[in-house]
Enzyme design. Sequence first.
Site, PDB file in Angstrom:
ATOM      1  N   ASP A   1      18.257 -69.966 -30.797  1.00 33.54           N
ATOM      2  CA  ASP A   1      17.754 -68.958 -29.869  1.00 33.54           C
ATOM      3  C   ASP A   1      16.340 -69.309 -29.396  1.00 33.54           C
ATOM      4  O   ASP A   1      16.025 -69.264 -28.208  1.00 33.54           O
ATOM      5  CB  ASP A   1      17.735 -67.612 -30.607  1.00 33.54           C
ATOM      6  CG  ASP A   1      17.859 -66.439 -29.665  1.00 33.54           C
ATOM      7  OD1 ASP A   1      17.902 -66.654 -28.443  1.00 33.54           O
ATOM      8  OD2 ASP A   1      17.915 -65.300 -30.160  1.00 33.54           O
TER       9      ASP A   1
ATOM     10  N   LYS B   1      13.282 -52.991 -29.498  1.00 30.51           N
ATOM     11  CA  LYS B   1      13.682 -53.750 -28.308  1.00 30.51           C
ATOM     12  C   LYS B   1      13.144 -55.170 -28.478  1.00 30.51           C
ATOM     13  O   LYS B   1      11.955 -55.423 -28.320  1.00 30.51           O
ATOM     14  CB  LYS B   1      13.076 -53.097 -27.068  1.00 30.51           C
ATOM     15  CG  LYS B   1      13.803 -53.349 -25.767  1.00 30.51           C
ATOM     16  CD  LYS B   1      13.870 -54.767 -25.286  1.00 30.51           C
ATOM     17  CE  LYS B   1      12.654 -55.289 -24.565  1.00 30.51           C
ATOM     18  NZ  LYS B   1      12.832 -56.721 -24.149  1.00 30.51           N
TER      19      LYS B   1
ATOM     20  N   LEU C   1      14.586 -63.223 -24.476  1.00 33.96           N
ATOM     21  CA  LEU C   1      14.770 -64.651 -24.761  1.00 33.96           C
ATOM     22  C   LEU C   1      15.347 -64.895 -26.155  1.00 33.96           C
ATOM     23  O   LEU C   1      15.913 -65.959 -26.410  1.00 33.96           O
ATOM     24  CB  LEU C   1      13.432 -65.397 -24.612  1.00 33.96           C
ATOM     25  CG  LEU C   1      12.839 -65.396 -23.203  1.00 33.96           C
ATOM     26  CD1 LEU C   1      11.465 -66.047 -23.208  1.00 33.96           C
ATOM     27  CD2 LEU C   1      13.766 -66.112 -22.224  1.00 33.96           C
TER      28      LEU C   1
ATOM     29  N   GLY D   1       2.934 -58.756 -27.798  1.00 31.80           N
ATOM     30  CA  GLY D   1       3.261 -59.526 -26.594  1.00 31.80           C
ATOM     31  C   GLY D   1       1.990 -59.874 -25.850  1.00 31.80           C
ATOM     32  O   GLY D   1       0.910 -59.971 -26.434  1.00 31.80           O
ATOM     33  N   SER D   2       2.120 -60.026 -24.546  1.00 31.20           N
ATOM     34  CA  SER D   2       0.997 -60.498 -23.740  1.00 31.20           C
ATOM     35  C   SER D   2       0.060 -59.355 -23.345  1.00 31.20           C
ATOM     36  O   SER D   2       0.438 -58.175 -23.403  1.00 31.20           O
ATOM     37  CB  SER D   2       1.543 -61.160 -22.477  1.00 31.20           C
ATOM     38  OG  SER D   2       2.258 -60.206 -21.723  1.00 31.20           O
TER      39      SER D   2
ATOM     40  N   THR E   1       1.416 -57.102 -20.306  1.00 26.32           N
ATOM     41  CA  THR E   1       2.437 -56.134 -20.713  1.00 26.32           C
ATOM     42  C   THR E   1       1.820 -55.083 -21.638  1.00 26.32           C
ATOM     43  O   THR E   1       2.145 -53.891 -21.537  1.00 26.32           O
ATOM     44  CB  THR E   1       3.628 -56.833 -21.397  1.00 26.32           C
ATOM     45  OG1 THR E   1       4.053 -57.927 -20.581  1.00 26.32           O
ATOM     46  CG2 THR E   1       4.795 -55.886 -21.570  1.00 26.32           C
ATOM     47  N   GLY E   2       0.909 -55.511 -22.498  1.00 24.99           N
ATOM     48  CA  GLY E   2       0.212 -54.565 -23.379  1.00 24.99           C
ATOM     49  C   GLY E   2      -0.496 -53.481 -22.578  1.00 24.99           C
ATOM     50  O   GLY E   2      -0.484 -52.296 -22.938  1.00 24.99           O
TER      51      GLY E   2
ATOM     52  N   LYS F   1       0.406 -52.400 -19.664  1.00 26.50           N
ATOM     53  CA  LYS F   1       1.430 -51.482 -19.133  1.00 26.50           C
ATOM     54  C   LYS F   1       1.892 -50.501 -20.211  1.00 26.50           C
ATOM     55  O   LYS F   1       2.124 -49.326 -19.931  1.00 26.50           O
ATOM     56  CB  LYS F   1       2.657 -52.282 -18.657  1.00 26.50           C
ATOM     57  CG  LYS F   1       2.449 -52.999 -17.343  1.00 26.50           C
ATOM     58  CD  LYS F   1       3.768 -53.626 -16.897  1.00 26.50           C
ATOM     59  CE  LYS F   1       3.511 -54.659 -15.818  1.00 26.50           C
ATOM     60  NZ  LYS F   1       4.615 -55.585 -15.642  1.00 26.50           N
TER      61      LYS F   1
ATOM     62  N   GLU G   1      -0.587 -55.794 -30.549  1.00 27.28           N
ATOM     63  CA  GLU G   1      -0.931 -57.138 -31.032  1.00 27.28           C
ATOM     64  C   GLU G   1      -0.742 -58.067 -29.842  1.00 27.28           C
ATOM     65  O   GLU G   1       0.384 -58.321 -29.429  1.00 27.28           O
ATOM     66  CB  GLU G   1       0.013 -57.561 -32.160  1.00 27.28           C
ATOM     67  CG  GLU G   1       0.008 -56.650 -33.365  1.00 27.28           C
ATOM     68  CD  GLU G   1      -1.198 -56.857 -34.256  1.00 27.28           C
ATOM     69  OE1 GLU G   1      -1.990 -57.778 -33.996  1.00 27.28           O
ATOM     70  OE2 GLU G   1      -1.334 -56.077 -35.212  1.00 27.28           O
TER      71      GLU G   1
ATOM     72  N   CYS H   1       0.515 -66.558 -31.486  1.00 27.61           N
ATOM     73  CA  CYS H   1      -0.584 -65.767 -30.942  1.00 27.61           C
ATOM     74  C   CYS H   1      -1.925 -66.180 -31.531  1.00 27.61           C
ATOM     75  O   CYS H   1      -2.934 -66.155 -30.852  1.00 27.61           O
ATOM     76  CB  CYS H   1      -0.341 -64.295 -31.193  1.00 27.61           C
ATOM     77  SG  CYS H   1       0.004 -63.959 -32.918  1.00 27.61           S
TER      78      CYS H   1
END
Length: 490
Positions: free
Chosen positions: A91, A177, A181, A230-231, A234-235, A237, A252, A286
């Site tokens: 994956d 969620k 990917l 995440g990034s 997006t954080g 948002k 994070e 990260c």
Amino acid sequence: MRHKLFIDGQWCAPVNGGTFPVVNPATEEVIHHAPAGTAEDIDLAVAAARRAFDTGPWPRMSGRERAGYLRAMAEKILERKQELGHLEVIDNGKPLPEAVWDIEDTAGCFSFYAGLAEELDDNPEETIALSEPRFSSKVVREPIGVAGAIIPWNYPLLMASWKVAPALAAGCTMVLKPSELTPLTALELAAIAEEVGLPAGVLNVVTGLGPDAGQPLSEHPDVDKLAFTGSVPTGAKIMAAAARDIKNVSLELGGKSPFVVFADSDIDKAVEWIMFGIFWNQGQVCSATSRVLVEESLYPALLERLVAEATKIQIGDGLEDGTLLGPLVSRGQHDKVLAMIARGRREGATIAHGGKRPHGLDTGYFLEPTILTDMGEDNTVWREEIFGPVVCVKTFRDEADAIRMANDSRFGLAAAVMSRDKTRCERVARAFRAGIVWINCSQPTFTEAPWGGYKQSGIGRELGRWGLNNYLEVKQITSFESDEPWGWYM
Ligand code: NAP
Ligand code: MG
């Protein structure tokens, strides 16, 4: 590989019936069509988690009982570690030994938080000394409620465990969620929860795309807490979505972490930790120490040795014996990293090693371990997270110069320092503006120790007891103990 979402203890097809392809990054083959959850599925999952929290047994049972479930999950994860590790490789692309290590850490995380769930029983309340003797006060901790967890693709099951284990230990219910990917192992975690008999609705897993499943989860009015990894964009948002209902948020986010190497360092140790700090997990970490700062006098010898060792790293399919560097996670990530390298060159950086697809690996999202030099401090590759096996190396003059350069970043997740002088290491460690500092190493991560960043690298801390606190509310219970009237109005 599963075709259904896990909601309210049941495997269900997504309401809209969609799927999305899952690609093995080493072969570029579509290996699965995962269920694409959307807002309708998120509604069902949040409703199930809400019921399980408001009326179900989970938040009402003792910490010891919850610990029993967490330990059972840890055991099942360990029993299946080879198989789960294999799923992570096809994956995500990472080498199998790394993937199996991740799975062991995942099991360890569940065991650790089982212990903290038991401690909640052992310390059910804390008495507070008040300045007013007619009152007594105590503090109890209670689960926050329904948690929504949104996670990235770099450590799929491990990142899930950093949120699921403490949330369940605290008595929260949740909706998870995973990244589009890497959806495979999150659904296996749901199967494990089912196997150990976790009450229905306590853990719900909805795979799907960020805007289609992640966004409705972050905006859902019945979610009490959002835990995001995440990034930074997006954080932001997630935080904006949380602002509407004043949801509790922990974030994070990314990093551009420095590794300061003083000239008195052992060159072998320095080179090995520099490589571990940026080539491990293809640099998709990260906390990767992607900016290496070397004291001037050591620079020529260190760079030469670093290039020589990087050349030896075996690149290939993560399932092949001896692979130390697998493919990047996706075509998109491969393109993004190559574009960053090209931009860095345009802005003046030199490629000391790598920078392209390895010879003979024409299929798969492979990239040579890459070493960039000669960049100015305003070069994009020095300032922005690349999230690939790309290290930028620069020199510094003295300790003050090193600290200034290290801290000159909008990020503050991690930092590392190497020197034989322990006092200097300690001094530099204190001077770093970062949440995680390594001395004479880079990257080792422990479930017991707090994890998270300063500045734009996030808000709050995961892991350790800090991780549990993310999912606990604090309630003071204050009692008027005197028989005397209060005496204000009457
Ligand atoms: P990302 O693009 O921000 O995605 C993270 C998660 O958010 C994914 O599940 C993604 O779903 C989802 N998402 C995307 N758009 C969303 C939206 N509008 N609303 C709600 N959710 C949304 O980050 P990534 O590329 O997966 O991960 C790499 C980043 O994570 C790097 O910056 C890295 O530094 C950071 N990271 C930080 C840590 C840490 O502990 N600090 C650990 C690992 C990674 P889709 O995948 O389906 O788009
Ligand atoms: Mg994949």
